[in-house]
Write a protein that holds these residues in place. Structure first.
Motif, short mmCIF file in Angstrom:
data_model
loop_
_atom_site.label_atom_id
_atom_site.label_comp_id
_atom_site.label_asym_id
_atom_site.label_seq_id
_atom_site.Cartn_x
_atom_site.Cartn_y
_atom_site.Cartn_z
N UNK A 48 52.40 104.33 -33.18
CA UNK A 48 52.56 102.88 -33.27
C UNK A 48 52.73 102.29 -34.66
N UNK A 49 53.15 103.08 -35.66
CA UNK A 49 53.32 102.53 -37.02
C UNK A 49 54.40 101.46 -37.04
N UNK A 50 55.54 101.76 -36.40
CA UNK A 50 56.65 100.79 -36.37
C UNK A 50 56.22 99.53 -35.63
N UNK A 51 55.55 99.72 -34.49
CA UNK A 51 55.10 98.57 -33.70
C UNK A 51 54.14 97.70 -34.49
N UNK A 105 47.58 108.29 -26.59
CA UNK A 105 46.14 108.09 -26.73
C UNK A 105 45.82 107.54 -28.11
N UNK A 106 46.50 108.07 -29.14
CA UNK A 106 46.29 107.58 -30.50
C UNK A 106 46.72 106.13 -30.64
N UNK A 138 51.54 115.76 -37.01
CA UNK A 138 52.87 115.53 -36.43
C UNK A 138 53.11 114.05 -36.20
N UNK A 139 52.12 113.37 -35.62
CA UNK A 139 52.32 111.94 -35.35
C UNK A 139 52.36 111.11 -36.63
#
Length: 399
Positions: free
Chosen positions: A14-17, A39-40, A349-350
């Protein structure tokens, strides 16, 4: 005008969001296939005191959304958002290894490469008011991939979109990381007409889209600063910040800003399998090799890519960087955390897959500028969005 409503695909953590939402957009719908990433996403929102997206988080292959009954179900949600908020935007960065020079390089035929065409088809089916597409520069620069990229643009143009694009570097937005990505933004012609733009072409003239509005450090300036190169490695040695460089673009600045030593994810890093010898012979700042790159504390980081045997070492400690330090390099607010039970592989990875927060924030604000929407006015018009005090504090710090 009320805040634009966002449907997010390939959302990851969710970095972009977060970059969009902290600048006044309404988060309506989220799609992510990989369960640990979703989940993250949900964990981080709880930590920041941010409510769930209006239409929820969906763990599903995006390809399923092209067919019935999922296609009609999504259409209903998109129309509901348009009726309620006016403008609806799709944002997403399909997985990129098949277009990356350092990745699989299989292009459009790779399992990940096919997802770009799927995302474009979804946009053409659902007709959001605008969209954002993010991917590695290999899609834009490599000749065989560029052909595919241009085909995707032509399809978007044929479906009523006017596009603009730019190869950005996250450094330009204040991120302590050299990270080039192609950003393609498109708007429906009817939306442009309603905004008073007279556009008869498929490509938006450069002078109309304000790409430079939120660029803090133009690349032409950044690379002319007297950045340090390499220094001998000595664990925990102190080195003062050199003069003449923007300190806020350095790894050490962000490590201190995010208090990485006391961050909840501070102790999460890969341990070496065969001793520390390799971790002590690489100079601080030596990032010349494919693997085992040691960051320099008073320089920006190479691209945050932690797969394919690429190992990033701490500037002045004999270890790999931690999850907390990787989050800082991605310019996340220090309040942002990953779940403690997430595997290290999934965690790195995320983090590596995400769009750096400050870059996402800058792009989000640029789109608002073009749409003629004031960030402050949008935030004042919010009704359903009531962030916690901690979240408000984060907003005041980061935008």
């Amino acid at each position: 005008m009320s805040e634009p409503s966002i449907f997010s695909f390939f959302a990851g953590a969710g970095f972009l969001d977060l970059g969009f939402e902290m600048n006044g957009y309404h988060m309506a719908y989220v799609n992510e296939l990989h369960a640990p990433f979703l989940k993250t996403y949900q964990h981080s929102r709880k930590v920041l005191g941010v409510p769930e997206p209006e239409f929820g988080c969906h763990q599903e292959d995006i390809a399923n959304l092209l067919d019935e009954p999922h296609r009609s179900e999504l259409s209903v949600l998109v129309q509901e958002a348009k009726d309620k908020y006016g403008l609806v935007g799709f944002i997403g960065g399909p997985p990129c290894p098949d277009f990356s020079v350092g990745g699989k390089n299989r292009g459009r035929t790779g399992d990940n490469g096919k997802l770009t065409a799927t995302y474009v088809e979804l946009i053409c089916q659902q007709h959001p008011s605008f969209f954002l597409f993010e991917n590695v520069k290999g899609l834009w620069k490599t000749a065989k991939h560029r052909v595919f990229y241009e085909e995707m643009k032509q399809k978007l143009h044929a479906n009523g979109y006017v596009t603009t694009e730019r190869l950005i570097n996250s450094l330009e937005y204040g991120v302590p990381q050299y990270r080039e990505r192609i950003i393609l933004v498109g708007f429906q012609k009817d939306v442009l007409k309603d905004l008073g733009y007279q556009v008869d072409l498929s490509i938006l003239p450069e002078e109309l889209f304000p790409w430079m509005n939120h660029i803090k450090y133009p690349a032409s300036d950044v690379f002319n600063y007297p950045w340090p190169t390499t220094d001998s490695f000595c664990e925990d040695i102190l080195r003062p910040c050199p003069t003449g460089i923007p300190r806020e673009l350095t790894v050490e600045h962000w490590f201190r800003k995010n208090d990485v030593e006391h961050h909840p994810n501070a102790a999460q890093y890969f341990q070496p399998r065969a001793g520390l010898a390799k971790f002590t012979v690489i100079d601080e700042g030596d990032d010349s090799k494919k693997s085992y790159k040691r960051l320099h504390r008073w320089r920006y980081s190479p691209t945050a890519a932690y797969g394919n045997n690429e190992v990033h070492l701490h500037p002045y400690k004999a270890r790999r960087i931690s999850v907390a330090e990787a989050l800082a390099i991605q310019s996340l607010p220090k309040e942002y955390t990953l779940p403690q039970d997430m595997t290290l592989t999934d965690a790195f990875k995320t983090v590596g897959n995400g769009v750096p927060f400050l870059a996402a924030s800058g792009i989000a604000r640029t789109i608002l500028d073009f749409l003629g929407v004031s960030t402050c006015n949008v935030l004042q018009h919010r009704t359903s969005f009531q962030p916690s005090m901690d979240y408000q504090k984060t907003v005041s710090i980061t935008i």
